[in-house]
Design a protein around this motif. Structure first.
Motif, PDB file in Angstrom:
ATOM      1  N   PRO A 130       0.799  -1.231   0.000  1.00  0.00           N
ATOM      2  CA  PRO A 130       0.000   0.000   0.000  1.00  0.00           C
ATOM      3  C   PRO A 130       0.834   1.284   0.000  1.00  0.00           C
ATOM      4  O   PRO A 130       0.298   2.367  -0.274  1.00  0.00           O
ATOM      5  N   THR A 131       2.126   1.148   0.278  1.00  0.00           N
ATOM      6  CA  THR A 131       2.951   2.354   0.302  1.00  0.00           C
ATOM      7  C   THR A 131       3.528   2.665  -1.087  1.00  0.00           C
ATOM      8  O   THR A 131       4.220   3.658  -1.270  1.00  0.00           O
ATOM      9  N   GLU A 157      -5.029   0.675   4.500  1.00  0.00           N
ATOM     10  CA  GLU A 157      -4.285  -0.339   5.268  1.00  0.00           C
ATOM     11  C   GLU A 157      -3.144   0.322   6.037  1.00  0.00           C
ATOM     12  O   GLU A 157      -2.670  -0.186   7.042  1.00  0.00           O
ATOM     13  N   VAL A 158      -2.695   1.470   5.501  1.00  0.00           N
ATOM     14  CA  VAL A 158      -1.680   2.257   6.212  1.00  0.00           C
ATOM     15  C   VAL A 158      -2.212   3.686   6.404  1.00  0.00           C
ATOM     16  O   VAL A 158      -3.168   4.100   5.748  1.00  0.00           O
ATOM     17  N   LEU A 159      -1.562   4.405   7.308  1.00  0.00           N
ATOM     18  CA  LEU A 159      -2.012   5.759   7.663  1.00  0.00           C
ATOM     19  C   LEU A 159      -1.756   6.759   6.520  1.00  0.00           C
ATOM     20  O   LEU A 159      -0.925   6.494   5.653  1.00  0.00           O
ATOM     21  N   GLY A 171      -9.121  -1.487   5.953  1.00  0.00           N
ATOM     22  CA  GLY A 171      -9.746  -0.253   6.412  1.00  0.00           C
ATOM     23  C   GLY A 171      -9.283   0.140   7.815  1.00  0.00           C
ATOM     24  O   GLY A 171     -10.035   0.694   8.610  1.00  0.00           O
ATOM     25  N   THR A 172      -8.028  -0.137   8.076  1.00  0.00           N
ATOM     26  CA  THR A 172      -7.494   0.062   9.432  1.00  0.00           C
ATOM     27  C   THR A 172      -7.554   1.521   9.892  1.00  0.00           C
ATOM     28  O   THR A 172      -7.799   1.813  11.056  1.00  0.00           O
ATOM     29  N   GLN A 213       2.156  -5.366  11.853  1.00  0.00           N
ATOM     30  CA  GLN A 213       2.391  -4.167  12.679  1.00  0.00           C
ATOM     31  C   GLN A 213       1.648  -2.906  12.244  1.00  0.00           C
ATOM     32  O   GLN A 213       2.093  -1.797  12.546  1.00  0.00           O
ATOM     33  N   THR A 214       0.525  -3.058  11.546  1.00  0.00           N
ATOM     34  CA  THR A 214      -0.277  -1.857  11.290  1.00  0.00           C
ATOM     35  C   THR A 214      -1.244  -1.643  12.452  1.00  0.00           C
ATOM     36  O   THR A 214      -1.828  -0.574  12.596  1.00  0.00           O
TER      37      THR A 214
END
Ligand SMILES: CNc1ncnc2c1ncn2[C@@H]1O[C@H](COP(=O)(O)O)[C@@H](O)[C@H]1O
Ligand SMILES: [Zn+2]
Length: 346
Positions: A177-178, A205-207, A227-228, A261-262
């Motif tokens: 996702p990055t 998934e990531v900020l 959708g974290t 680790q998310t």
């Protein structure tokens, strides 16, 4: 796992809607692959994250690259897909949506078309053998490969949508996702939707992906994964929450998020947020091989972490049927199975 508890979760009929083929390869299958390719010198600790261990998301994506080295021919894909389907069935999964990114490998003559055909062959073979599971296939777009490959993938999936007798039913957007921006993939995703392919997107998934999340939610997809970081407590927004609530989607992978680790720990998983709201959630594995888990285990973790009794767990597994991509007739058949299998709750 405590024996009696183990039996309840194992026997619980389950629906798995978020499983990546190459991330789902078991220890046993990896062992066969390692033995057939000793020259690669790959060890088990390079293909899975053991209990108690965690990696960064970036490191998780390195693991997929190692597995891809092991799975590089038509023969490998047939074996891996057949094994994965049978393992899900043995774990009590009655309906499975597998997703995988078609790859071409010059050294083995594998083409993307052959890749998809081989997964379909594995599904048909399991059906013929009477394996008790209904399997569908989502063709995955790896976001790392950019807009043109995404468009070609959709075109290929469209062909199989018409020719696979209902087995190929949708598109998955996944990958690191990055890397890249969802904006570039919108035309391909839009086209997929217009041609009747169901759309499942990895999202937030990531900020710090506000722009992308906004764009992707507006397509709109048929389903989202992870959708974290959607809700305000995690840096998202009420606007995102409203859209998710309106469309009723949420697919959650507990161990995947903790080991990658998310999410800090199971207690802090966003399952809690959505479940408390009364929003329907579907528990999934993501990558049962890489994260060394299975769907029974994930249900058990949800129960113990969030204090859900057996009846609540049963309700969760049954509710998942409403979110499958297969047609209504399949939903009705599955609901009938659940009725037949339902235990008495004291
Ligand atoms: C951990 N969270 C995740 N987030 C995003 N994409 C993921 C993923 N887990 C797996 N994949 C996607 O699935 C591929 C492996 O299976 P296939 O080769 O397609 O069968 C990975 O390369 C990645 O693109
Ligand atoms: Zn995933």
């Amino acid at each position: 796992m405590d024996k009696e508890v183990d039996v309840f979760y194992r026997e619980l009929p389950k629906v798995e809607l978020h499983a990546h083929l190459n991330g789902s390869v078991s220890f046993q299958t990896i062992e066969k692959l390692i033995c057939s390719k000793p020259q690669l010198n790959i060890k088990h600790n390079m293909t899975a994250i053991a209990k108690g261990q965690r990696r960064t998301l970036d490191e998780c994506f390195q693991v997929f690259k190692v597995i891809h080295q092991l799975v590089d021919s038509e023969e490998d894909i047939l074996m891996v897909a057949t094994d994965v389907i049978k393992e899900f069935a043995a774990d009590g999964v009655k309906y499975l949506e597998l997703r995988s990114t078609p790859r071409e490998e010059a050294t083995t003559g594998l083409s993307k078309r052959k890749y998809i055909e081989t997964v379909i062959q594995a599904i048909q073979q399991c059906k013929k053998e009477g394996v008790d599971i209904d399997v569908r296939f989502l063709v995955a777009i790896d976001r790392r490969n950019g807009s043109q490959v995404a468009m070609e993938t959709v075109q290929l999936a469209e062909e199989f949508l018409l020719s696979s007798d209902g087995l190929v039913i949708g598109i998955d957007l996944s990958g690191d996702p990055t890397v890249g921006h969802g904006r570039d993939l919108i035309p391909a995703l839009q086209r997929a939707k217009n041609s009747g392919l169901k759309l499942s997107l990895h999202l937030s998934e990531v900020l710090s992906q506000h722009d992308e999340t906004d764009l992707l939610l507006d397509i709109p997809p048929d389903r989202i994964g992870h959708g974290t970081f959607l809700h305000p407590e995690m840096g998202g927004s009420q606007n995102f929450v409203d859209k998710v609530v309106q469309k009723k989607y949420h697919l959650l992978c507990l161990t995947s998020n903790v080991k990658g680790q998310t999410v800090q720990c199971y207690d802090e998983h966003h399952f809690k947020y959505w479940y408390k709201m009364g929003h329907p959630v579907v528990i999934c594995t993501d990558d049962k091989g890489v994260f060394a888990t299975d769907l029974s285990q994930e249900y058990k973790i949800a129960a113990t972490t969030f204090g859900l009794d057996r009846e609540a767990i049963w309700k969760l597994s049954k509710q998942a049927i409403d979110y499958i991509f297969a047609p209504d007739s399949v939903k009705q058949q599955l609901k009938q199975r659940w009725r037949e299998l339902q235990p008495e709750f004291k």
